[in-house]
Design a protein around this motif. Structure first.
Motif, mmCIF file in Angstrom:
data_model
loop_
_atom_site.group_PDB
_atom_site.id
_atom_site.type_symbol
_atom_site.label_atom_id
_atom_site.label_comp_id
_atom_site.label_asym_id
_atom_site.label_seq_id
_atom_site.Cartn_x
_atom_site.Cartn_y
_atom_site.Cartn_z
ATOM 1 N N THR A 1 2.363 14.120 3.144
ATOM 2 C CA THR A 1 0.915 14.143 2.920
ATOM 3 C C THR A 1 0.582 14.653 1.525
ATOM 4 O O THR A 1 -0.270 14.107 0.827
ATOM 5 C CB THR A 1 0.230 15.009 3.986
ATOM 6 O OG1 THR A 1 0.495 14.473 5.281
ATOM 7 C CG2 THR A 1 -1.277 15.047 3.762
ATOM 8 N N ASN A 2 1.287 15.693 1.104
ATOM 9 C CA ASN A 2 0.998 16.246 -0.212
ATOM 10 C C ASN A 2 1.527 15.371 -1.343
ATOM 11 O O ASN A 2 1.074 15.522 -2.481
ATOM 12 C CB ASN A 2 1.533 17.668 -0.321
ATOM 13 C CG ASN A 2 0.538 18.686 0.196
ATOM 14 O OD1 ASN A 2 -0.420 19.030 -0.483
ATOM 15 N ND2 ASN A 2 0.745 19.147 1.428
ATOM 16 N N ARG A 3 2.426 14.477 -1.044
ATOM 17 C CA ARG A 3 2.802 13.486 -2.062
ATOM 18 C C ARG A 3 1.570 12.653 -2.434
ATOM 19 O O ARG A 3 1.364 12.311 -3.598
ATOM 20 C CB ARG A 3 3.915 12.584 -1.523
ATOM 21 C CG ARG A 3 4.411 11.510 -2.498
ATOM 22 C CD ARG A 3 5.132 12.130 -3.694
ATOM 23 N NE ARG A 3 5.602 11.136 -4.637
ATOM 24 C CZ ARG A 3 6.882 10.890 -4.909
ATOM 25 N NH1 ARG A 3 7.829 11.580 -4.286
ATOM 26 N NH2 ARG A 3 7.225 9.986 -5.792
ATOM 27 N N MET A 4 0.736 12.350 -1.436
ATOM 28 C CA MET A 4 -0.505 11.603 -1.681
ATOM 29 C C MET A 4 -1.608 12.507 -2.247
ATOM 30 O O MET A 4 -2.410 12.079 -3.071
ATOM 31 C CB MET A 4 -0.983 10.947 -0.386
ATOM 32 C CG MET A 4 -2.249 10.105 -0.522
ATOM 33 S SD MET A 4 -3.789 11.040 -0.251
ATOM 34 C CE MET A 4 -3.709 11.329 1.511
ATOM 35 N N LEU A 5 -1.628 13.766 -1.839
ATOM 36 C CA LEU A 5 -2.724 14.646 -2.246
ATOM 37 C C LEU A 5 -2.549 15.217 -3.647
ATOM 38 O O LEU A 5 -3.480 15.189 -4.456
ATOM 39 C CB LEU A 5 -2.877 15.789 -1.238
ATOM 40 C CG LEU A 5 -3.313 15.397 0.181
ATOM 41 C CD1 LEU A 5 -3.406 16.633 1.061
ATOM 42 C CD2 LEU A 5 -4.648 14.668 0.158
ATOM 43 N N VAL A 6 -1.364 15.766 -3.937
ATOM 44 C CA VAL A 6 -1.158 16.450 -5.222
ATOM 45 C C VAL A 6 0.048 15.950 -5.996
ATOM 46 O O VAL A 6 0.262 16.363 -7.138
ATOM 47 C CB VAL A 6 -1.044 17.977 -5.011
ATOM 48 C CG1 VAL A 6 -2.346 18.548 -4.495
ATOM 49 C CG2 VAL A 6 0.104 18.314 -4.046
ATOM 50 N N GLY A 7 0.861 15.086 -5.382
ATOM 51 C CA GLY A 7 1.983 14.499 -6.084
ATOM 52 C C GLY A 7 3.153 15.442 -6.292
ATOM 53 O O GLY A 7 3.176 16.580 -5.825
ATOM 54 N N HIS B 1 0.108 4.045 7.946
ATOM 55 C CA HIS B 1 1.292 3.712 7.147
ATOM 56 C C HIS B 1 2.322 4.830 7.213
ATOM 57 O O HIS B 1 3.531 4.582 7.352
ATOM 58 C CB HIS B 1 0.893 3.475 5.690
ATOM 59 C CG HIS B 1 0.035 2.262 5.473
ATOM 60 N ND1 HIS B 1 0.111 1.145 6.279
ATOM 61 C CD2 HIS B 1 -0.911 1.982 4.536
ATOM 62 C CE1 HIS B 1 -0.746 0.235 5.846
ATOM 63 N NE2 HIS B 1 -1.386 0.725 4.796
ATOM 64 N N GLU B 2 1.855 6.064 7.101
ATOM 65 C CA GLU B 2 2.744 7.226 7.124
ATOM 66 C C GLU B 2 3.518 7.308 8.440
ATOM 67 O O GLU B 2 4.755 7.470 8.443
ATOM 68 C CB GLU B 2 1.903 8.491 6.917
ATOM 69 C CG GLU B 2 2.667 9.789 6.926
ATOM 70 C CD GLU B 2 1.746 10.998 6.770
ATOM 71 O OE1 GLU B 2 2.230 12.041 6.313
ATOM 72 O OE2 GLU B 2 0.540 10.894 7.111
ATOM 73 N N LEU B 3 2.814 7.183 9.561
ATOM 74 C CA LEU B 3 3.462 7.288 10.867
ATOM 75 C C LEU B 3 4.459 6.162 11.096
ATOM 76 O O LEU B 3 5.545 6.378 11.656
ATOM 77 C CB LEU B 3 2.408 7.286 11.974
ATOM 78 C CG LEU B 3 1.552 8.550 12.098
ATOM 79 C CD1 LEU B 3 0.432 8.340 13.116
ATOM 80 C CD2 LEU B 3 2.405 9.758 12.497
ATOM 81 N N LYS B 4 4.120 4.959 10.673
ATOM 82 C CA LYS B 4 5.048 3.831 10.843
ATOM 83 C C LYS B 4 6.313 4.024 10.025
ATOM 84 O O LYS B 4 7.424 3.758 10.498
ATOM 85 C CB LYS B 4 4.359 2.522 10.457
ATOM 86 C CG LYS B 4 3.312 2.050 11.460
ATOM 87 C CD LYS B 4 2.610 0.791 10.982
ATOM 88 C CE LYS B 4 1.523 0.358 11.962
ATOM 89 N NZ LYS B 4 0.807 -0.853 11.506
ATOM 90 N N MET B 5 6.172 4.508 8.783
ATOM 91 C CA MET B 5 7.348 4.729 7.946
ATOM 92 C C MET B 5 8.224 5.851 8.497
ATOM 93 O O MET B 5 9.447 5.762 8.486
ATOM 94 C CB MET B 5 6.914 5.031 6.509
ATOM 95 C CG MET B 5 6.494 3.797 5.731
ATOM 96 S SD MET B 5 6.326 4.096 3.952
ATOM 97 C CE MET B 5 4.646 4.676 3.868
ATOM 98 N N VAL B 6 7.587 6.921 8.984
ATOM 99 C CA VAL B 6 8.342 8.028 9.573
ATOM 100 C C VAL B 6 9.104 7.557 10.804
ATOM 101 O O VAL B 6 10.305 7.828 10.965
ATOM 102 C CB VAL B 6 7.399 9.201 9.938
ATOM 103 C CG1 VAL B 6 8.114 10.217 10.832
ATOM 104 C CG2 VAL B 6 6.880 9.879 8.678
#
Length: 535
Positions: free
Chosen positions: A194-200, A486-491
């Motif tokens: 999630t933080n990859r999307m929020l703050v990188g 997308h996140e849940l499917k990839m996980v």
């Protein structure tokens, strides 16, 4: 002499017993004042719980934590299914809530924001003024404006983070089974992704930063429950005290993130001046861009930007971990002969092979079986009794045209998510987890038929409806749901294709605290890395 007598007189009056009695009387009077100030629900509406009156209210408060879920379920069967609204008890110092039937969903959600407010409902239920220190409207506008248009370019980085975080948390030992706490392991994965999307990068890899963002989210849930049981007259005292933990966690994330935020502000200034500077596309960048577009100069400083991230961190991490936890428990506890896990492995591995190992927006959208399995878990393993709430803010109140009742200013309205999700008239065997449920419905429809094509579209997990309320519904539905999907499917794809998971004989059940589900925090899962690594 007079002073001594006066002191002795006061000491005789203010005995420990009398002080305790005065304290109890003050609390009782505070609750009575609160009740007197609360908006009155229409007398024409039926009620669940212990009935009307002061004694009934006290009884409802005592039983609220353990009986609320049963009360709403009872009201749904008796009244909502017959097209009637009903009144449900709430926690102390909060208004009673009018539970609107599914048949009146459109009426409730189509009311203008000046009449029924989502913002004010969230503000009251989460005690935003104490918990966050800022409202959530600016980040919500930012997500609406920027997330969808950037999500395609985010996917490679998100996929990389999914793979790395799962490898780190679940391990790469192909010889031995590993027992993991489901909640803790998913916190470790979802907070990073999630933080990859929020703050990188690099903040999404900073363990101290992530730990304190999670601590902040935990504090919001805990403090919300605590403050619900104090009279409003105490909130200015209790609020700042119980939210010390919030401020401490935020301060630590701010100190860690401040240099990154300052650098981002400088880089965006230079880029606007024509310099060749690469600026990451993430929530932090979007907040800065949105502030500039709105001419909100007061938003363009590290303190405010770090605070604007808080409501998003809270919403994105906890709800996604709850959902992912339920998905794993539902799949791992299902009869292995049903083949749910193997079917998801087959679908995801085949699609990913066609995409040369790289997920795209279209390839993720093509995972109809995986989508069905996730949506079905959201349906049957919900994490709140209701997620669609409105507060009446119009001074004249609001009148329901179907039943004729009038809700005054300050009243709360809600939709019963669980009642709709578990309704046998809509979902046969509603208590059963069937990962193929929505896939089978899809396969019965003809995509070439325009009417049936629309029905197919409604079967996807990101498409909200009166029957699918996990992301709420209407114009205020969760704006981040496409990213979450997308996140849940990839996980799920990476986890199932790279790890064996032992079957769980009996699913650990969720518990309830008022309107909120408490997940089985001690639940564990046994995993072992597959010998051959998949993409």
């Amino acid at each position: 002499m007079a002073g001594t007598l006066s002191s002795q007189f006061l000491e005789s009056l203010l005995t420990p017993g009398r002080l305790a009695l005065l304290s109890v009387l003050f609390v009782v009077l505070s609750f009575i004042v609160d009740i007197a100030r609360l908006p009155r629900c229409p007398d024409s509406l039926p009620r669940v719980g212990s009935g009307r009156g002061l004694i009934a209210s006290v009884k409802n408060w005592v039983l609220y934590v353990s009986r609320y879920n049963d009360w709403i379920a009872d009201g749904y069967e008796k009244y909502n299914k017959q097209g009637r609204a009903f009144v449900a008890p709430s926690s102390p110092s909060r208004p009673l809530e009018i539970v609107v039937p599914k048949s009146q969903t459109a009426w409730m959600l189509e009311q203008p924001d000046r009449v029924l407010s989502t913002k004010e409902a969230h503000r009251d239920s989460l005690f935003n003024d104490y918990q966050f220190g800022v409202d959530d409207q600016f980040p919500i506008r930012t997500i609406h404006k920027h997330l969808a248009r950037n999500i395609v370019n985010l996917l490679p980085g998100i996929q990389k983070e999914v793979h790395a975080s799962i490898d780190d948390v679940y391990g790469t030992d192909t010889e031995n089974w590993k027992t993991l706490n489901i909640w803790d392991s998913l916190i470790g994965i979802i907070s990073r992704v999630t933080n990859r999307m929020l703050v990188g990068d690099p903040l999404c890899h900073n363990e101290e930063f992530l730990k304190n963002q999670v601590a902040f989210a935990d504090a919001v849930v805990r403090n919300g429950l605590i403050m619900n049981f104090f009279p409003k007259v105490f909130h200015p005292i209790v609020g700042p005290l119980v939210t010390i933990t919030n401020r401490r966690a935020w301060r630590k994330t701010y100190e860690i993130g401040k240099p990154i935020i300052e650098q981002r502000l400088r880089d965006m200034e230079r880029k606007e001046s024509g310099a060749d500077v690469q600026v990451p596309e993430d929530m932090l960048t979007w907040l800065i861009r949105q502030a500039k577009a709105e001419g909100a100069a007061d938003e363009l400083n590290p303190v405010m930007l770090s605070k604007r991230l808080l409501p998003v961190e809270f919403a994105a991490i906890h709800t996604t971990v709850l959902t992912a936890s339920n998905i794993l428990l539902d799949l791992a506890s299902s009869d292995p002969s049903l083949g749910y896990i193997d079917a998801i492995r087959k679908e995801t591995s085949e699609v990913l092979k066609e995409e040369n190992g790289n997920w795209s927006k279209d390839s993720l959208a093509s995972l109809h079986l995986t989508d069905s399995a996730i949506k079905e878990s959201m349906r049957v393993s919900y994490f709140a009794r209701g997620l669609t709430h409105r507060k009446v803010i119009a001074p004249e109140g609001v009148k329901n045209p179907t039943e004729g009742w009038h809700a005054p200013e300050g009243s709360f309205l809600m939709l019963d998510l669980a009642g709709v999700h578990l309704d046998p008239d809509t979902f046969p065997e509603p208590e059963k987890y069937d990962a193929f449920r929505f896939l089978k419905l899809r396969e019965q429809l003809d995509p070439k038929n325009p009417e049936e094509a629309m029905k197919i579209k409604r079967l996807g997990m990101v498409t909200t409806s009166p029957e699918h309320l996990t992301f709420s519904h209407g114009r205020h539905a969760c704006p981040g749901r496409f990213f979450v999907a997308h996140e849940l499917k990839m996980v799920l794809a990476y986890l199932l294709n790279n790890y064996d998971i032992k079957h769980i004989e009996k699913r650990p059940m969720n518990d309830w605290a008022g309107a909120t589900v408490i997940p089985p925090m001690g639940a564990t899962i046994e995993v072992k890395r597959k010998a051959a690594r998949a993409s």
